[in-house]
Design an enzyme around this catalytic site. Structure first.
Site, short mmCIF file in Angstrom:
data_model
loop_
_atom_site.label_atom_id
_atom_site.label_comp_id
_atom_site.label_asym_id
_atom_site.label_seq_id
_atom_site.Cartn_x
_atom_site.Cartn_y
_atom_site.Cartn_z
N GLU A 1 0.82 -1.22 0.00
CA GLU A 1 0.00 0.00 0.00
C GLU A 1 0.85 1.26 0.00
O GLU A 1 0.43 2.30 -0.54
CB GLU A 1 -0.97 -0.02 1.19
CG GLU A 1 -2.11 -1.01 0.97
CD GLU A 1 -3.01 -1.18 2.19
OE1 GLU A 1 -4.22 -0.99 2.06
OE2 GLU A 1 -2.47 -1.52 3.26
N GLU B 1 -4.47 -9.54 3.44
CA GLU B 1 -5.23 -9.30 4.67
C GLU B 1 -6.44 -10.21 4.84
O GLU B 1 -6.80 -10.59 5.96
CB GLU B 1 -5.68 -7.83 4.72
CG GLU B 1 -4.58 -6.85 5.07
CD GLU B 1 -3.73 -6.44 3.88
OE1 GLU B 1 -2.86 -5.57 4.04
OE2 GLU B 1 -3.94 -6.98 2.77
#
Length: 719
Positions: free
Chosen positions: A146, A167
């Protein structure tokens, strides 16, 4: 939230291994025919440790990075720099958030602060006032990827592996902008693949080349001069000489994209249901955010991500996942309980494999490829030997075709594997493993023949899945040389190795077995010599309870689907067909002989085997699963059907009972070893934390044994 809140959060983690942000000013190279664009600030993320200690993102790391970025924004405002880059220490950009830190956030408010802190820092990177670049030199996982996504531009090394947003399988959501940016950058279908399909498919990751192909990165460079090439490319972008193209980028406001977006979310939900039966909240939450943020601003999506993260961090499923991933797979697997002192291990310079069938051939390939030592296979005739060696050569050719190995490595591996019809070929072997028919007398005969040929120090190993290693060794002159070395099928894929110590197994033999496991890149767990060891004993108890309910009159679709709330990779009847009904029945018979009626042998299953039926289910004309009338006619049933809830509770209690008995017998050292075995040997879901946290969570442990397997807080929220 305020800067004071961020500081208070960081203060909760005084022992965090901080990944520091080191800044270096670089004069960018001049593109052809132009002047240098100016000074470029390069941030290198480095925790000061070697490559065995990945860089991670904890609260103190993020606070420091945020301060560095604020300073660079001020420099950009003054015109001192023309761009900012972020890269990492060798082999890593960043390996994601520090899960041990996140797990310790026992207040929802603190979890919310952690989520908001990441967004605050990353928004600074995205809003520096000058272009930002991520130079992805190595692993970039979760929050690490990210960081790259929040940058204006990205380059990636062909040597970079493990790029992912994992995730969903860790009990969280990509919470620092990835779930918003990624679908706009590479399209919603590809985003679902990266955020849902890959994590739920054995946590699959992308290579640098794959990330470039999807459009996650704008440029791909070789590792030898990756940084130099990336800086030159950045200079071209800043000067206008290079204009990156993003073929997969989409605009969610476009009507066609909006329709595709909704269809891809729907497909993602179907995938989650098929993989997990929606037994864990995180994958669905990822899709909820993806569905909602099609019409959101990035700030609105960020707020939703933060609230979702704060909720998920407090769930038992997240705690169980961290326990499974961090405490077991990352830590306990590297320090096997009960393993002898490694210096006792003896060198292994040649390996023998008795048998040349499929399992034996897989073993020969593994030993040759990983240990790079000569491997000789034997069987009863030349045709079988040739078939086994041919299998190894064909598998090596497949690896070569997929560019998984070089031509030289392929040639070397093939040359290492030979075959013989005589066990005399094992005379100079240091380690011989048998993979013959699963019958005790056959294996005892093999070992007796081997002992007359091999050297006194040669280790004799058995790949038995359920038989007594002690009984195999009892008639030998040197029973201390025998050890169980139980692999799981397919050998190349399944990471678990059950190392079975019989009462007389020598410490040096055991130490050698553990060192071999390490060389084979397998996770070894020490197991006492008890019928079916760990994984097969638990799976057969599970399958036995469901089969018994079916035999008693429970409809097949009810019995086979009753365990869906567990989120297992496949139903019991599907597992039985995959293992092979005769194999499953044989192991069940071994367990019945050892433990009695807890492992009842199904007469119906035997009738199917006797009549050559390979699976209970068949695919009907409309694609649905059904039991053929011819199969039903072979069986007889009781008149005591159960509901799906009753079958589930019955199975939960049976598993709690069996594991309680296994621990009392000392089959393994602790519940953690049971969980590690089930995760790595049976594909038991990480979001369950393995099997014992699940049984604790549903109350089966206390119903049956009067206590939990694990204390509260180990794989669940603290009491």
């Amino acid at each position: 939230m305020s800067a004071e809140d961020f500081t208070r959060l960081a203060d909760l983690f005084p022992n965090e291994t901080v990944t520091h942000s080191y800044v270096q000013d670089i004069e960018l190279p001049a593109p052809a025919g132009k002047q240098s664009p100016g000074t470029f600030a390069l941030i290198t993320l480095d925790n000061g440790l070697d490559h065995s200690k990945p860089t991670t993102l904890g609260p103190n790391t993020l606070v420091e990075l945020g301060k560095v970025l604020e300073g660079l924004r001020e420099r950009a405002d003054r015109g001192e720099i023309v761009g900012v880059g972020v890269t990492g220490k060798p082999y890593y950009l960043v390996a994601g958030a520090d899960l041990s830190a996140v797990k310790n956030l026992d207040q929802r408010e603190h979890g919310l602060w952690m989520a908001q802190l990441g967004h605050d820092v990353y928004s600074t990177l995205a809003g520096l006032g000058v272009p930002s670049f991520a130079f992805i030199n190595g692993a970039a996982l979760g929050g690490g990827l990210e960081i790259a996504l929040q940058s204006t531009y990205r380059t990636v090394s062909t040597g970079a592996g493990a790029l992912a947003l994992p995730e969903a399988v860790l009990g969280l959501v990509p919470g620092w902008g990835g779930v918003y940016i990624l679908p706009r950058l590479i399209g919603p279908e590809n985003a679902v693949k990266v955020m849902i399909e890959n994590p739920l498919s054995n946590n699959k990751t992308l290579t640098g080349a794959q990330a470039f192909g999807l459009g996650i990165a704008d440029a791909l460079f070789e590792p030898a001069d990756f940084l130099e090439q990336s800086l030159a490319w950045a200079a071209g972008v800043i000067s206008g000489a290079v204009v990156p193209e993003r073929a997969n980028a989409v605009d969610p406001a476009d009507a066609a994209t909006a329709a595709q977006w909704d269809a891809d979310v729907k497909a993602g939900r179907a995938f989650v249901d098929a993989k997990t039966s929606n037994a864990a909240p995180a994958p669905g939450k990822v899709l909820d955010i993806l569905e909602a943020n099609r019409t959101m601003t990035q700030a609105e999506s960020a707020a939703l991500e933060c609230e979702t993260l704060a909720d998920l961090m407090q769930t038992d499923e997240f705690r169980a996942t961290v326990y499974a991933f961090l405490d077991l797979v990352q830590k306990r697997s590297k320090r096997p309980a009960g393993a002898p002192y490694r210096k006792l291990a003896r060198p292994v310079t040649k390996v023998g494999v008795v048998g040349a069938g499929l399992m034996a051939s897989q073993l020969a390939l593994l030993f040759a490829r990983q240990l790079k030592v000569p491997v000789v296979m034997t069987d009863i005739d030349q045709a079988r030997v040739a078939k086994g060696v041919g299998y190894v050569h064909a598998e090596v050719d497949k690896l070569l075709d997929r560019k998984r190995i070089s031509q030289d490595a392929a040639n070397r591996t093939k040359a290492l594997v030979t075959g013989s019809v005589s066990k005399d070929a094992f005379a100079d072997a240091d380690f011989v493993i048998e993979a013959v028919f699963e019958e005790l007398n056959v294996k005892k005969q093999v070992f007796a023949e081997l002992e007359a040929i091999v050297s006194p120090d040669c280790i004799l190993a058995t790949n038995t899945s359920s038989l007594s290693v002690t009984a195999m060794a009892e008639d030998l002159q040197h029973p201390g040389r025998v050890v169980g070395f139980h692999f799981f099928n397919p050998v190349a894929v399944m990471p678990l190795l059950e190392i079975v110590r019989a009462p007389r197994t020598d410490d040096a033999v055991l130490a050698t077995a553990f060192e071999l496991a390490k060389g084979l890149r397998k996770t070894a767990v020490l197991v006492k010599d008890a019928a079916a060891f760990v994984v097969n004993r638990i799976l057969l108890r599970l399958m036995g309870e469901v089969t018994a309910a079916f035999d008693e009159g429970t409809p097949a679709e009810v019995a086979d689907n009753a365990l869906r709330p567990m989120g297992l990779p496949m139903t019991p009847f599907t597992l039985g067909a995959m293992v092979g009904l005769p194999v499953a029945q044989h192991v069940q018979e071994s367990l019945h002989a050892a433990f009695g009626e807890r492992f009842a042998v199904s007469a119906n299953l035997q009738k199917l085997i006797d009549n050559g039926v390979k699976s209970l289910w068949a695919t009907g004309p409309d694609g649905s699963q059904e039991i053929p009338e011819s199969t039903l006619a072979l069986m007889s049933f009781g008149t005591s059907p159960s509901t799906s809830e009753q079958v589930l509770r019955r199975t939960q209690d049976a598993l709690a009972e069996e594991i309680g008995l296994m621990l009392a017998e000392g089959v393994v050292a602790a519940p953690e070893d049971i969980d590690l075995c089930m995760i790595l040997g049976a594909g038991w879901p990480m979001f369950l934390g393995g099997i014992t946290p699940y049984l604790d969570r549903v109350g089966a442990s206390e119903r049956v044994n009067g206590r939990r397997f694990l204390p509260p807080g180990v794989a669940s929220r603290p009491a």
